[in-house]
Structure formats: structure tokens, C-alpha cells
Design a protein around this motif. Structure first.
Motif, PDB file in Angstrom:
ATOM      1  N   GLY A 110      43.617  -3.483  30.065  1.00  0.00           N
ATOM      2  CA  GLY A 110      43.507  -3.656  31.509  1.00  0.00           C
ATOM      3  C   GLY A 110      42.096  -3.956  31.970  1.00  0.00           C
ATOM      4  O   GLY A 110      41.116  -3.653  31.284  1.00  0.00           O
ATOM      5  N   GLU A 111      41.999  -4.536  33.164  1.00  0.00           N
ATOM      6  CA  GLU A 111      40.685  -4.783  33.772  1.00  0.00           C
ATOM      7  C   GLU A 111      40.029  -3.485  34.220  1.00  0.00           C
ATOM      8  O   GLU A 111      38.801  -3.408  34.318  1.00  0.00           O
ATOM      9  CB  GLU A 111      40.837  -5.731  34.956  1.00  0.00           C
ATOM     10  N   VAL A 112      40.830  -2.486  34.538  1.00  0.00           N
ATOM     11  CA  VAL A 112      40.327  -1.141  34.791  1.00  0.00           C
ATOM     12  C   VAL A 112      41.122  -0.170  33.923  1.00  0.00           C
ATOM     13  O   VAL A 112      42.273  -0.436  33.570  1.00  0.00           O
ATOM     14  CB  VAL A 112      40.419  -0.724  36.275  1.00  0.00           C
ATOM     15  N   VAL A 113      40.485   0.938  33.566  1.00  0.00           N
ATOM     16  CA  VAL A 113      41.111   1.930  32.692  1.00  0.00           C
ATOM     17  C   VAL A 113      41.014   3.292  33.366  1.00  0.00           C
ATOM     18  O   VAL A 113      39.943   3.691  33.831  1.00  0.00           O
ATOM     19  CB  VAL A 113      40.420   1.971  31.313  1.00  0.00           C
ATOM     20  N   VAL A 114      42.144   3.998  33.413  1.00  0.00           N
ATOM     21  CA  VAL A 114      42.196   5.339  33.979  1.00  0.00           C
ATOM     22  C   VAL A 114      42.462   6.325  32.852  1.00  0.00           C
ATOM     23  O   VAL A 114      43.378   6.127  32.044  1.00  0.00           O
ATOM     24  CB  VAL A 114      43.305   5.453  35.051  1.00  0.00           C
ATOM     25  N   VAL A 115      41.661   7.381  32.789  1.00  0.00           N
ATOM     26  CA  VAL A 115      41.838   8.432  31.782  1.00  0.00           C
ATOM     27  C   VAL A 115      42.536   9.609  32.441  1.00  0.00           C
ATOM     28  O   VAL A 115      42.080  10.120  33.469  1.00  0.00           O
ATOM     29  CB  VAL A 115      40.483   8.876  31.195  1.00  0.00           C
ATOM     30  N   LEU A 116      43.643  10.035  31.845  1.00  0.00           N
ATOM     31  CA  LEU A 116      44.432  11.153  32.363  1.00  0.00           C
ATOM     32  C   LEU A 116      44.771  12.115  31.232  1.00  0.00           C
ATOM     33  O   LEU A 116      44.958  11.691  30.090  1.00  0.00           O
ATOM     34  CB  LEU A 116      45.738  10.657  32.988  1.00  0.00           C
ATOM     35  N   ASP A 117      44.890  13.396  31.554  1.00  0.00           N
ATOM     36  CA  ASP A 117      45.439  14.358  30.608  1.00  0.00           C
ATOM     37  C   ASP A 117      46.952  14.339  30.714  1.00  0.00           C
ATOM     38  O   ASP A 117      47.514  14.255  31.818  1.00  0.00           O
ATOM     39  CB  ASP A 117      44.914  15.766  30.899  1.00  0.00           C
ATOM     40  N   ALA A 118      47.622  14.456  29.582  1.00  0.00           N
ATOM     41  CA  ALA A 118      49.084  14.416  29.572  1.00  0.00           C
ATOM     42  C   ALA A 118      49.708  15.627  30.250  1.00  0.00           C
ATOM     43  O   ALA A 118      50.891  15.601  30.603  1.00  0.00           O
ATOM     44  CB  ALA A 118      49.597  14.303  28.131  1.00  0.00           C
ATOM     45  N   ASP A 119      48.939  16.695  30.447  1.00  0.00           N
ATOM     46  CA  ASP A 119      49.505  17.914  31.038  1.00  0.00           C
ATOM     47  C   ASP A 119      49.628  17.853  32.558  1.00  0.00           C
ATOM     48  O   ASP A 119      50.080  18.806  33.194  1.00  0.00           O
ATOM     49  CB  ASP A 119      48.690  19.139  30.636  1.00  0.00           C
ATOM     50  N   LEU A 120      49.187  16.744  33.165  1.00  0.00           N
ATOM     51  CA  LEU A 120      49.322  16.501  34.609  1.00  0.00           C
ATOM     52  C   LEU A 120      48.497  17.469  35.456  1.00  0.00           C
ATOM     53  O   LEU A 120      48.789  17.652  36.635  1.00  0.00           O
ATOM     54  CB  LEU A 120      50.792  16.552  35.046  1.00  0.00           C
ATOM     55  N   GLN A 121      47.464  18.059  34.896  1.00  0.00           N
ATOM     56  CA  GLN A 121      46.566  18.843  35.734  1.00  0.00           C
ATOM     57  C   GLN A 121      45.740  17.938  36.648  1.00  0.00           C
ATOM     58  O   GLN A 121      45.298  18.374  37.709  1.00  0.00           O
ATOM     59  CB  GLN A 121      45.644  19.699  34.859  1.00  0.00           C
ATOM     60  N   ASP A 122      45.537  16.704  36.222  1.00  0.00           N
ATOM     61  CA  ASP A 122      44.837  15.713  37.041  1.00  0.00           C
ATOM     62  C   ASP A 122      45.882  14.799  37.666  1.00  0.00           C
ATOM     63  O   ASP A 122      46.638  14.136  36.952  1.00  0.00           O
ATOM     64  CB  ASP A 122      43.862  14.905  36.187  1.00  0.00           C
ATOM     65  N   PRO A 123      45.977  14.753  39.001  1.00  0.00           N
ATOM     66  CA  PRO A 123      47.082  14.046  39.653  1.00  0.00           C
ATOM     67  C   PRO A 123      46.956  12.525  39.585  1.00  0.00           C
ATOM     68  O   PRO A 123      45.971  11.955  40.085  1.00  0.00           O
ATOM     69  CB  PRO A 123      46.993  14.526  41.112  1.00  0.00           C
ATOM     70  N   PRO A 124      47.932  11.836  38.987  1.00  0.00           N
ATOM     71  CA  PRO A 124      47.885  10.368  38.947  1.00  0.00           C
ATOM     72  C   PRO A 124      48.000   9.723  40.329  1.00  0.00           C
ATOM     73  O   PRO A 124      47.659   8.554  40.498  1.00  0.00           O
ATOM     74  CB  PRO A 124      49.095  10.006  38.066  1.00  0.00           C
ATOM     75  N   GLU A 125      48.450  10.487  41.316  1.00  0.00           N
ATOM     76  CA  GLU A 125      48.584   9.957  42.673  1.00  0.00           C
ATOM     77  C   GLU A 125      47.237   9.570  43.291  1.00  0.00           C
ATOM     78  O   GLU A 125      47.192   8.904  44.343  1.00  0.00           O
ATOM     79  CB  GLU A 125      49.285  10.990  43.570  1.00  0.00           C
ATOM     80  N   LEU A 126      46.122   9.947  42.651  1.00  0.00           N
ATOM     81  CA  LEU A 126      44.800   9.565  43.155  1.00  0.00           C
ATOM     82  C   LEU A 126      44.350   8.188  42.659  1.00  0.00           C
ATOM     83  O   LEU A 126      43.296   7.704  43.074  1.00  0.00           O
ATOM     84  CB  LEU A 126      43.757  10.606  42.735  1.00  0.00           C
ATOM     85  N   ILE A 127      45.142   7.559  41.803  1.00  0.00           N
ATOM     86  CA  ILE A 127      44.742   6.259  41.263  1.00  0.00           C
ATOM     87  C   ILE A 127      44.510   5.217  42.366  1.00  0.00           C
ATOM     88  O   ILE A 127      43.521   4.468  42.307  1.00  0.00           O
ATOM     89  CB  ILE A 127      45.783   5.766  40.235  1.00  0.00           C
ATOM     90  N   PRO A 128      45.377   5.110  43.400  1.00  0.00           N
ATOM     91  CA  PRO A 128      45.081   4.135  44.471  1.00  0.00           C
ATOM     92  C   PRO A 128      43.728   4.371  45.143  1.00  0.00           C
ATOM     93  O   PRO A 128      43.026   3.403  45.485  1.00  0.00           O
ATOM     94  CB  PRO A 128      46.250   4.336  45.454  1.00  0.00           C
TER      95      PRO A 128
END
Length: 348
Positions: A110-128
């Protein structure tokens, strides 16, 4: 294309910024290393997919199996069979989270890369919101924890003071209260891929590459499911890794402590000589002699131990082994080429 006034003002206040068009929509890679995460993987996929679909961008989800012993790998392949947006990076054994994360970054397109933990402690809803920061011209938008839910008082306290200590002693400005959760531009990921040391403290490496960065505050959630894979012994070793990777302060402390002890010993020797000259030399002081000997022995062992930590890291680095080896790679259908290096152990 004319940029909004807000973006123009940010560019003027931060000359390193190059704002992007407000309608810019980059392709997105989400990287998630996983070790024994069978309980949470399905929910992780559902939440991340929903967010990425909502952006309207092309995307991929790079799942890294770090030698899991449960059904994590089977679930990854099952997800890949029903969704071509999935990349499965299966390592040949357990290499640890830091190297597993590096393997995932090596296989993003990808042109941008997002790093996330699989345990969902970091909310993917903040990507936008992170994408908004990327459009403002930032290369790195990192999550800064305003609160840490679901963690013990001891872990919160030790984490708080560890990040503040390493920020003070490190030669690199490592943000406090910040984990791996972040969005990075392609050039930041490519720069990071050039750093191939075996002893990897990713939070420090993220900071070392630099580029315009800004935080986004968030509240860290408890684990969505499953148990943490980090105990306090692993966290202690992780802290040692971070300190020894980004500062030589412990060696300096050892040097200063040695100088202080030597100075005190010299002063005490002068006192003993003076006392023996003017008042005689009665044979006494066995307890104090033992105390001094034990103290000096302890200082020497600590100093040798600190030196050994650094020498051990030199020993591991000079062998130049690849960071990891792949058992299997199942690529997504996102167009482009990933940045895997043959010298980094990215074997198909």
C-alpha cells in the motif's frame, strides 16, 4: 490543485510538510502480527475490513503468523480463501513480535501502512482520522494513549515511567505513551526496511527514521478476547532491549559509579594512613572491611553485566543472520510490489 487554507497554514508553520489533495485516497496496507490469537482473529478481520471498505480505498490486510501453536494459521488461510484482500505471512518459527512486525512491513504494497495489534486494543476506527493527517502532509501519524483500560496498576505505572525514562536517555526523541499503532507513508516504510538489526525495538526505530509526524490521542481498550502473551519477565527484557538499543547511558552510569567508588576509596585510604600514623594501627574493622568488599564486588558484577549486555548484542549482530525465514507467503490481490529483501530472510 489548490489546497485548503488550513493545509496551507500548516505547511507555512511546518515547512517540512507537503500537503496532499483533500480528495487523495491512497491504497492501504494494514499489518497485524499474531501469536496464538485464534479467539480474536475473526473479530479483528470484521472490524478492520468494515473500516477499510468505508474509506473507499484499495486495501490489503497483512496477517503475520509468528509461529502460533493454536488454530491462528488455519484461520488466516480460511480468511484468505474468502477474501482476496488478505495476505498471509507465515514465519518458519516464533521470532517474536518485533521481528514479526518487520516481516509484515516487508510484505506490504500500500501507499500507506497502518500497524495494528491483533488483540484490538488499538481501535481500527481511527484509521480515517489518520488518513486526514496523511493528507495534511505528515508521513507518520502515531497513536498516543490517553488512557490504558484493562491493564493492572503495576503495568500502567511501569510503562509510564519506562517511556519517560527512555525519552530522556535516548539520543532519539521517542514519543511517550506511544506503542506500535500508527499510519506511515510508503517512504517511511521503505526507510524503516533499511534498518536490519536483529535486536529490534520498533518504537525506537519508528522514531529514528524521522519524517514529519504528529500524534492522535486515543483511549486504549482492553483485549477483545484471549490472553496477553507478555508477562513481566518478557516486559523486563523488552525494556532492556529498548534501553540498550538506543542509548549507552547504562555504560556511562557504570563509569561514573566506578569513578565515585574509586574517589571514596582514595579518601578512605588517606584517612586510614592518617589514623595509623597518629594513633597507631589496632587490628579492628572486620565487619566494615567485608561490607566494603561486598559492595565493590557488587559494583563490579553489575558493570560487567552491563558490558555483557552490549557485547552480547554485538555478537548477535555481527553474525548477519536474516531477521526471519518464511514458511509460506500467500499474497493479496492488491496491485504493486512489496519491499521484502532477500537479505532479510524473505524467502517464498
Amino acid at each position: 490543485m489548490d489546497l485548503p487554507l488550513a493545509s496551507q497554514s500548516r505547511a507555512l508553520s511546518h515547512p517540512a510538510l507537503t500537503p496532499r489533495a483533500p480528495s487523495a485516497l491512497p491504497s492501504i496496507s494494514v499489518v497485524a502480527p499474531a501469536y496464538n490469537e485464534q479467539e480474536v482473529l475473526e473479530e479483528f478481520y470484521n472490524r478492520v475490513s468494515a473500516v477499510l471498505k468505508g474509506t473507499g480505498a484499495q486495501y490489503e490486510i497483512v496477517l503475520v503468523n509468528d509461529g502460533s501453536r493454536d488454530n491462528t494459521l488455519a484461520l488466516m488461510h480460511a480468511l484468505r480463501e474468502r477474501d482476496p484482500h488478505i495476505t498471509v505471512v507465515d514465519l518458519s518459527r516464533n521470532f517474536g513480535k518485533e521481528i514479526a512486525l518487520s516481516a509484515g512491513l516487508d510484505h506490504t504494497k500500500g501507499e500507506v501502512v497502518v500497524v495494528l495489534d491483533a488483540d484490538l486494543q488499538d481501535p481500527p476506527e481511527l484509521i480515517p482520522q489518520m488518513l486526514d493527517g496523511w493528507r495534511e502532509g505528515y508521513d507518520v501519524i502515531y497513536g498516543m494513549r490517553a488512557a490504558r483500560d484493562g491493564e493492572t496498576w503495576l503495568k500502567k505505572t511501569t510503562a509510564k515511567y519506562f517511556y519517560r525514562m527512555i525519552k530522556k536517555v535516548s539520543r532519539v526523541d521517542i514519543p511517550k505513551d506511544t506503542g506500535d499503532f500508527r499510519l506511515m507513508s510508503r517512504r517511511a516504510v521503505e526507510a524503516l526496511s533499511k534498518l536490519r538489526e536483529e535486536h529490534r525495538f520498533m518504537k525506537g526505530l519508528f522514531a529514528w527514521v524521522g519524517f514529519p509526524s504528529r500524534p492522535i490521542m486515543y483511549r486504549r481498550d482492553p483485549r477483545a478476547a484471549g490472553d496477553t502473551k507478555f508477562n513481566y519477565w518478557k516486559l523486563w527484557n523488552f525494556a532492556l532491549e529498548g534501553i540498550t538499543s538506543f542509548t549507552v547511558a547504562p555504560l556511562k552510569v557504570s563509569t561514573y559509579l566506578g569513578l565515585a567508588v574509586a574517589t571514596l576509596a582514595l579518601v578512605y585510604a588517606i584517612f586510614v594512613i592518617w589514623k595509623a600514623t597518629f594513633y597507631g594501627n589496632a587490628v579492628r574493622g572486620y565487619p566494615s572491611l567485608m561490607a566494603v568488599m561486598l559492595f565493590l564486588g557488587g559494583v563490579q558484577l553489575i558493570s560487567v553485566g552491563l558490558l555483557g549486555e552490549y557485547v552480547g548484542r554485538i555478537f548477535n549482530e555481527v553474525k548477519r543472520r536474516p531477521l526471519y525465514l518464511l514458511n509460506r507467503l500467500v499474497d493479496s490481490e492488491l496491485p504493486g510490489e512489496h519491499s521484502a529483501k532477500s537479505g532479510g530472510g524473505a524467502n517464498s
